[in-house]
Design an enzyme around this catalytic site. Structure first.
Site, PDB file in Angstrom:
ATOM      1  N   HIS A  89       0.835  -1.196   0.000  1.00 55.53           N
ATOM      2  CA  HIS A  89       0.000   0.000   0.000  1.00 55.53           C
ATOM      3  C   HIS A  89       0.876   1.254   0.000  1.00 55.53           C
ATOM      4  O   HIS A  89       1.790   1.368   0.813  1.00 55.53           O
ATOM      5  CB  HIS A  89      -0.885   0.042   1.246  1.00 55.53           C
ATOM      6  N   TYR A 130       2.931   2.318  13.338  1.00 57.85           N
ATOM      7  CA  TYR A 130       3.351   3.322  12.362  1.00 57.85           C
ATOM      8  C   TYR A 130       2.746   4.695  12.684  1.00 57.85           C
ATOM      9  O   TYR A 130       1.572   4.815  13.007  1.00 57.85           O
ATOM     10  CB  TYR A 130       3.038   2.910  10.928  1.00 57.85           C
TER      11      TYR A 130
END
Length: 462
Positions: free
Chosen positions: A75, A138
């Site tokens: 992604h 993240y």
């Protein structure tokens, strides 16, 4: 403590580049004892000092993965990410899906508690868990939204062109149906870079900026009135990376009137404050054009660090605007003087007078250099493209300092008229009893700082 965590003790904090432009690997110090381990997963001051971009994270996401072989990706989102693991170990893969020469470039690495990776916008991100109960973390520098998701770019995990060496074959791995359906590289639509926005695009400098930033979104005052607070609220800042602010109130003499004073503060200060707020919220780089009028002109040459000493309202508002912009981490203040560009300007006025047989009196006690807008635009583009350190830069034409009367004589000579028809006069004699704003006597800007970045402005050539 896990074996993987034990293996990373004793590392120094380091930031290293990879073959994918902008993708950086961070080695993290991990400290442990009989109780477990501790690390500073994100430390802005230290990491930025070692070369990590100051990307301004606003959201922290976590992904728990129970099984070994859980595989997610590939992604590429429209924001920067700082990925790491809070528990366990992963095999990470990154593929450049940005439009450009590096499209398709690949980097892979094993990531444990002592490793993090900075992933720039448009670089595809994927991982495969190598231990059970892995927690993947993240940081991102934009908030997730349904609208933002429409800008994602995807790549199939099994694409044979990039040929990622997954430790666990994809046939045995845990994949989602969505990830299995992503396109192969040949079918991927590359992610475009963030947009450059030009404000004040209808002015002389705005038109010159459009020449050197042909892909920029150029907005005139009719399209984006910088003095209207609603303009900032209504603007979709998503996908904007840099704002070139060429909008300003520049009627120096009218700024001394009641109406002009209000207009000058509105455009040059209040509007700049609105832009600074938008830039801080959306992590924008701002290029703001300043003026020699922030100084009183008593020094023959002005450096970037000279204290402000404006003589009139216009200079005061420009100085205030500079202070606001300087509070941003990502800013360039480009200070210039005596701007000449496409459209009505001093040189064209003098040449028109020469053609009409008019012999003007022109001021000879204001000393400085012209700044042609094509020179200004090229210098601004250089600062951005070269990644020059953020801050304030003087930028004008190069060469000897001259007076306005000298410029007028050169303009006459260019059209074959006798320069002797220009009569030098003092500023006081030129204005007489007419109300006017005070002008700096010396306006010459020291160009050493911008030259040190590799850009040498063109000399004044009429």
């Amino acid at each position: 403590m896990s074996a993987s965590a034990g293996q990373v003790f004793g590392r120094d904090l380091e930031v290293t580049d990879t073959p994918v432009p902008g993708l950086k690997v961070v080695s993290l110090p991990v400290h442990g004892d009989n109780r477990g381990w501790f690390k500073e997963n994100w430390q802005r001051e230290k990491m930025v000092g070692l070369g990590l971009p100051d990307f301004g994270p606003v959201q922290n996401n976590m992904s728990f993965n129970e099984k070994v072989g859980t595989t997610r990706g590939i992604h590429a989102e429209p924001w920067d990410k700082f990925v790491s693991v809070a528990a366990g170990r992963i095999f990470g893969a990154w593929v450049d899906l940005r439009d450009g020469d590096s499209f398709g470039a690949v980097y892979t690495a094993e990531v444990d508690a002592g490793t993090a990776v900075f992933v720039p916008r448009g670089v595809g991100n994927a991982f495969q868990t190598l231990e059970p109960n892995t927690v993947y973390s993240y940081l991102v520098n934009d908030h997730w939204s349904a609208e933002a998701q429409t800008e994602y770019t995807f790549l199939n995990l099994a694409d044979p062109t990039v040929d990622i060496p997954w430790p666990i074959g994809l046939a045995q791995a845990e994949l989602s149906d969505k990830d299995k359906a992503h396109p192969m590289l040949a079918e991927v639509t590359p992610m475009n870079p963030k947009k450059t926005l030009i404000l004040g695009a209808g002015g002389q400098l705005g038109r010159a900026l459009q020449e050197v930033f042909p892909g920029a979104t150029a907005l005139t005052r009719e399209q984006f009135d910088v003095t209207d607070p609603n303009a900032y609220a209504d603007m979709d800042w998503r996908g904007v990376g840099t704002v070139l602010n060429a909008a300003a109130y520049t009627k120096v003499d009218e700024a001394e009137t009641d109406e002009g004073r209000r207009a000058a503060w509105s455009a040059n200060v209040t509007a700049v404050g609105q832009l600074v707020l938008a830039a801080r919220e959306h992590n924008l780089t701002v290029v703001h054009v300043s003026s020699d009028y922030v100084f009183d002109g008593t020094k023959e040459t002005h450096s970037e660090d000279e204290p402000f000493s404006p003589l009139g309202v216009y200079g005061q508002t420009k100085a205030a605007g500079d202070v606001l912009v300087s509070t941003l981490d990502r800013h360039y203040i480009v200070r210039t003087s005596w701007v000449i560009g496409d459209g009505n300007n001093f040189v064209r006025t003098m040449q028109s007078l020469a053609d009409k047989g008019i012999d003007p009196g022109v001021v000879n006690d204001q000393i400085g250099r012209l700044s042609h807008t094509d020179n200004l635009a090229a210098g601004i583009k250089h600062l951005i493209d070269s990644g020059a350190p953020f801050g304030t830069y003087n930028l004008s034409d190069d060469g000897a300092s001259v007076s306005w009367a000298d410029v007028a004589k050169e303009a006459f000579a260019e059209v074959g008229a006798d320069p002797g028809r220009v009569t030098p006069v003092s500023t006081a004699d030129y204005f007489g009893d007419k109300a006017h704003a005070p002008r700096p006597h010396f306006s010459t800007l020291d160009l050493a700082k911008i030259k040190a970045t590799g850009y040498t402005p063109q000399p004044f050539a009429g």
